[in-house]
Design a protein around this motif. Structure first.
Motif, PDB file in Angstrom:
ATOM      1  N   LYS A   6       0.809  -1.223   0.000  1.00  0.00           N
ATOM      2  CA  LYS A   6       0.000   0.000   0.000  1.00  0.00           C
ATOM      3  C   LYS A   6       0.841   1.271   0.000  1.00  0.00           C
ATOM      4  N   GLU A   7       1.862   1.305   0.812  1.00  0.00           N
ATOM      5  CA  GLU A   7       2.699   2.512   0.878  1.00  0.00           C
ATOM      6  C   GLU A   7       3.345   2.808  -0.481  1.00  0.00           C
ATOM      7  N   ILE A   8       3.789   1.758  -1.158  1.00  0.00           N
ATOM      8  CA  ILE A   8       4.396   1.935  -2.486  1.00  0.00           C
ATOM      9  C   ILE A   8       3.328   2.400  -3.475  1.00  0.00           C
ATOM     10  N   ILE A   9       2.150   1.779  -3.429  1.00  0.00           N
ATOM     11  CA  ILE A   9       1.050   2.143  -4.341  1.00  0.00           C
ATOM     12  C   ILE A   9       0.677   3.607  -4.143  1.00  0.00           C
ATOM     13  N   ASP A  10       0.585   4.045  -2.883  1.00  0.00           N
ATOM     14  CA  ASP A  10       0.249   5.444  -2.604  1.00  0.00           C
ATOM     15  C   ASP A  10       1.355   6.385  -3.076  1.00  0.00           C
ATOM     16  N   THR A  11       2.599   5.984  -2.870  1.00  0.00           N
ATOM     17  CA  THR A  11       3.734   6.820  -3.285  1.00  0.00           C
ATOM     18  C   THR A  11       3.775   6.969  -4.800  1.00  0.00           C
ATOM     19  N   VAL A  12       3.531   5.864  -5.491  1.00  0.00           N
ATOM     20  CA  VAL A  12       3.542   5.889  -6.961  1.00  0.00           C
ATOM     21  C   VAL A  12       2.329   6.667  -7.477  1.00  0.00           C
ATOM     22  N   GLY A  13       1.242   6.662  -6.722  1.00  0.00           N
ATOM     23  CA  GLY A  13       0.048   7.411  -7.118  1.00  0.00           C
ATOM     24  C   GLY A  13      -0.894   6.612  -8.008  1.00  0.00           C
ATOM     25  N   ILE A  14      -0.992   5.334  -7.768  1.00  0.00           N
ATOM     26  CA  ILE A  14      -1.892   4.504  -8.570  1.00  0.00           C
ATOM     27  C   ILE A  14      -3.321   4.722  -8.072  1.00  0.00           C
ATOM     28  N   THR A  15      -4.127   5.329  -8.926  1.00  0.00           N
ATOM     29  CA  THR A  15      -5.526   5.579  -8.575  1.00  0.00           C
ATOM     30  C   THR A  15      -6.355   4.333  -8.899  1.00  0.00           C
ATOM     31  N   PRO A  16      -7.559   4.248  -8.376  1.00  0.00           N
ATOM     32  CA  PRO A  16      -8.411   3.097  -8.712  1.00  0.00           C
ATOM     33  C   PRO A  16      -8.647   2.944 -10.220  1.00  0.00           C
ATOM     34  N   LYS A  17      -8.775   4.051 -10.936  1.00  0.00           N
ATOM     35  CA  LYS A  17      -8.984   3.983 -12.397  1.00  0.00           C
ATOM     36  C   LYS A  17      -7.740   3.425 -13.099  1.00  0.00           C
ATOM     37  N   TYR A  48      -4.825  -1.178 -15.810  1.00  0.00           N
ATOM     38  CA  TYR A  48      -3.693  -2.110 -15.913  1.00  0.00           C
ATOM     39  C   TYR A  48      -4.073  -3.527 -15.464  1.00  0.00           C
ATOM     40  N   ALA A  49      -4.953  -3.641 -14.502  1.00  0.00           N
ATOM     41  CA  ALA A  49      -5.399  -4.974 -14.062  1.00  0.00           C
ATOM     42  C   ALA A  49      -6.159  -5.675 -15.184  1.00  0.00           C
ATOM     43  N   LYS A  50      -6.996  -4.923 -15.883  1.00  0.00           N
ATOM     44  CA  LYS A  50      -7.728  -5.514 -17.024  1.00  0.00           C
ATOM     45  C   LYS A  50      -6.749  -5.965 -18.103  1.00  0.00           C
ATOM     46  N   TRP A  51      -5.704  -5.176 -18.304  1.00  0.00           N
ATOM     47  CA  TRP A  51      -4.701  -5.554 -19.310  1.00  0.00           C
ATOM     48  C   TRP A  51      -4.003  -6.851 -18.887  1.00  0.00           C
ATOM     49  N   VAL A  52      -3.674  -6.971 -17.585  1.00  0.00           N
ATOM     50  CA  VAL A  52      -3.018  -8.188 -17.083  1.00  0.00           C
ATOM     51  C   VAL A  52      -3.946  -9.384 -17.265  1.00  0.00           C
ATOM     52  N   GLU A  53      -5.235  -9.211 -16.959  1.00  0.00           N
ATOM     53  CA  GLU A  53      -6.194 -10.313 -17.077  1.00  0.00           C
ATOM     54  C   GLU A  53      -6.325 -10.802 -18.523  1.00  0.00           C
ATOM     55  N   LYS A  54      -6.234  -9.870 -19.486  1.00  0.00           N
ATOM     56  CA  LYS A  54      -6.397 -10.232 -20.891  1.00  0.00           C
ATOM     57  C   LYS A  54      -5.104 -10.739 -21.533  1.00  0.00           C
ATOM     58  N   ASN A  62       9.594  -3.948 -19.565  1.00  0.00           N
ATOM     59  CA  ASN A  62      10.728  -3.716 -18.670  1.00  0.00           C
ATOM     60  C   ASN A  62      10.290  -3.900 -17.210  1.00  0.00           C
ATOM     61  N   LYS A  63      11.257  -4.086 -16.333  1.00  0.00           N
ATOM     62  CA  LYS A  63      10.989  -4.416 -14.928  1.00  0.00           C
ATOM     63  C   LYS A  63      10.122  -3.346 -14.247  1.00  0.00           C
ATOM     64  N   LEU A  64      10.391  -2.089 -14.504  1.00  0.00           N
ATOM     65  CA  LEU A  64       9.624  -1.013 -13.886  1.00  0.00           C
ATOM     66  C   LEU A  64       8.157  -1.104 -14.299  1.00  0.00           C
ATOM     67  N   ASN A  65       7.946  -1.363 -15.582  1.00  0.00           N
ATOM     68  CA  ASN A  65       6.579  -1.512 -16.100  1.00  0.00           C
ATOM     69  C   ASN A  65       5.901  -2.749 -15.501  1.00  0.00           C
ATOM     70  N   GLN A  66       6.633  -3.825 -15.365  1.00  0.00           N
ATOM     71  CA  GLN A  66       6.091  -5.051 -14.772  1.00  0.00           C
ATOM     72  C   GLN A  66       5.631  -4.791 -13.335  1.00  0.00           C
ATOM     73  N   HIS A  67       6.486  -4.127 -12.570  1.00  0.00           N
ATOM     74  CA  HIS A  67       6.153  -3.836 -11.173  1.00  0.00           C
ATOM     75  C   HIS A  67       4.933  -2.922 -11.079  1.00  0.00           C
ATOM     76  N   PHE A  68       4.901  -1.909 -11.914  1.00  0.00           N
ATOM     77  CA  PHE A  68       3.767  -0.980 -11.907  1.00  0.00           C
ATOM     78  C   PHE A  68       2.477  -1.715 -12.253  1.00  0.00           C
ATOM     79  N   THR A  69       2.548  -2.560 -13.270  1.00  0.00           N
ATOM     80  CA  THR A  69       1.371  -3.322 -13.707  1.00  0.00           C
ATOM     81  C   THR A  69       0.901  -4.278 -12.599  1.00  0.00           C
TER      82      THR A  69
END
Length: 149
Positions: free
Chosen positions: A19-30, A35-41, A51-58
């Motif tokens: 959670k702390e990382i998610i809040d720091t990065v600024g990932i909003t529910p939208k 990105y979750a829908k993209w992962v599911e598909k 790249n690793k940064l994109n993987q972690h963010f996703t």
């Protein structure tokens, strides 16, 4: 529902850690939903090809979205279950009330008959010209006592 709760607890524990990382990065529910829908598909290979940064963010987005969606689904199921129980309780209460209706009517009729009987006795007592006022007042309490007690 137990299985769903177990899955929610599993993803929630991961979410709480991140959670702390998610809040720091600024990932909003939208953003998380997108990105979750993209992962599911996507295929696993598609996620790993970024790249690793994109993987972690996703994956952070996926964890956040899964936590929220699973929580929402359980709340919806809880509300539906509660509403169903409430409806069943109301139906049972109505059924019980309808079952008692004849008994309530019988009691009401009995009380009505008792009151009418008492009123008729009092009326007869009043109209009885043979009885004195003094004698009527001594008989009157016994009429009402016999009928109501």
């Amino acid at each position: 529902m137990i299985l769903s709760l177990g899955k929610l607890n599993s993803i929630k524990s991961k979410f709480d850690i991140l959670k702390e990382i998610i809040d720091t990065v600024g990932i909003t529910p939208k953003i998380a939903q997108h990105y979750a829908k993209w992962v599911e598909k996507s295929q696993t290979s598609q996620v790993t090809q970024t790249n690793k940064l994109n993987q972690h963010f996703t994956l952070l987005s996926f964890v956040q979205y899964q936590c929220f969606i699973r929580n929402d689904n359980l709340i919806d199921r809880f509300i539906a279950t509660t509403q169903s129980a409430k409806n069943a309780s109301l139906r049972a209460q109505k059924d019980f009330s309808f079952e008692l209706e004849p008994e309530k009517n019988r009691v009401m009729q009995s009380l009505e008959d008792a009151y009418l009987s008492t009123l008729n006795d009092i009326e007869a007592l009043i109209k009885d010209e043979k009885l004195s006022a003094r004698k009527s007042t001594t008989i009157l309490p016994s009429i009402s006592l016999l009928t109501f007690h």
